[in-house]
Enzyme design. Sequence first.
Site, PDB file in Angstrom:
ATOM      1  N   ASP A   1      64.738 -22.197 -47.079  1.00  0.00           N
ATOM      2  CA  ASP A   1      63.496 -21.824 -47.762  1.00  0.00           C
ATOM      3  C   ASP A   1      63.567 -22.097 -49.261  1.00  0.00           C
ATOM      4  O   ASP A   1      63.166 -21.273 -50.093  1.00  0.00           O
ATOM      5  CB  ASP A   1      63.166 -20.343 -47.525  1.00  0.00           C
ATOM      6  CG  ASP A   1      62.784 -20.037 -46.088  1.00  0.00           C
ATOM      7  OD1 ASP A   1      62.875 -20.964 -45.247  1.00  0.00           O
ATOM      8  OD2 ASP A   1      62.413 -18.904 -45.792  1.00  0.00           O
TER       9      ASP A   1
ATOM     10  N   ASP B   1      64.080 -25.206 -43.031  1.00  0.00           N
ATOM     11  CA  ASP B   1      62.700 -25.024 -43.513  1.00  0.00           C
ATOM     12  C   ASP B   1      62.627 -25.078 -45.033  1.00  0.00           C
ATOM     13  O   ASP B   1      61.927 -24.269 -45.663  1.00  0.00           O
ATOM     14  CB  ASP B   1      62.125 -23.685 -43.033  1.00  0.00           C
ATOM     15  CG  ASP B   1      62.217 -23.497 -41.534  1.00  0.00           C
ATOM     16  OD1 ASP B   1      62.188 -24.504 -40.808  1.00  0.00           O
ATOM     17  OD2 ASP B   1      62.327 -22.338 -41.077  1.00  0.00           O
TER      18      ASP B   1
END
Length: 375
Positions: free
Chosen positions: A194, A221
């Site tokens: 992230d 991600d």
Amino acid sequence: MRSQPHRPLSRRSLLVAGAAAGAASGLAPGPAWAGARPRPFGRFGSPADRRDPGTLYVHPAGAGDFTTVAAAVAAATGTGRTLVIAPGVYRETVAVDAGRTGMTWIGASGNPRDVVVVYDNAAGTPKPGGGTYGTTGSATTTVRADGFTARWITFANDWLRADHPDVTGTQAVAIKVQGDRSAFHHCRFLGHQDTLYADSLALTAFARQYYSHCYAEGDVDFVFGRATAVFEHCHFRTLDRTDLDGAPYGFVFAPSTAGANPRGHLVTGSRVSSEAPDGHYKLARPWVPGSDRTARPMLVVRETWLGPGIDAVAPYAAMSDAFPWQDQRFAEYRNTGPGAVVTVPGNRPQLTAEQAASATRADWLGDWRPWKEAC
């Protein structure tokens, strides 16, 4: 034209070498004045020769108005303020609230590896007084204001899993961007999970963001969120992992576009490289967050070089069985490289030429033209 940068100074190298390491930056070179620094603020003036009343100077050793970025932001009330930041590692968390619109941060040397804003909170890091930070609270830098621009800055989160084996919330955001008309030119985003949170202030707010000639690295991600975001001439690099026995190691993109938003993440003229073994990364998976079960994540990757680290046979995966990637808005167009080879057509939806004509930075960003902005 696609840029072909050298291998960048990674987040891991940053931990050892610091911002002044002699490695290549991984970005297109800065202007000619970047190498000569007769003054700590380069061509951008100084407190004694202020560029304009709205400019503030940050220097870690006291040669500016402030020694920390957070202090300068706190003083920069109103709109249209500029922070000129001298080379240094600024270990702090920084928040630009919604009232500080039109703010600009400038890395004074013109080289993003010289100016580093970094901290090491993760989602599972305990907070003083109880609880943990969560994904949003882990961000080193948070930008909620509209009209934010950054040039030649590194935004980093150097929290490492290996140092905290007891922590299960391993999301560690380098920057969370929520404002509309947010632009980043020649910036770096360093983290693992992230890293770059391209988001908006609310489900109904379609924040537009533009990333030009930037570098982002991570594993899970590491470019994600619901913003309408354009990534042009950027370099995305997937990290190796020693904590996993096999693929997949992670995912480059995880958009969470609102169902009512016709435009999510657009990647154009960029490249995806890897430190990991071949085929160990997925290009993307859709994120349908619990706060918005009507989301229809959207990602278009076009005219981009995909290296061998991407699983060419099955480049997409579901984050949840309830929301398969095939039901979302994923597409490609004229990508190249070993990770772009189409071996199973059903796994790689492609735009037609007619559809691609409407998948451009101008269509995505409307009346805002950040690529025309001069520093």
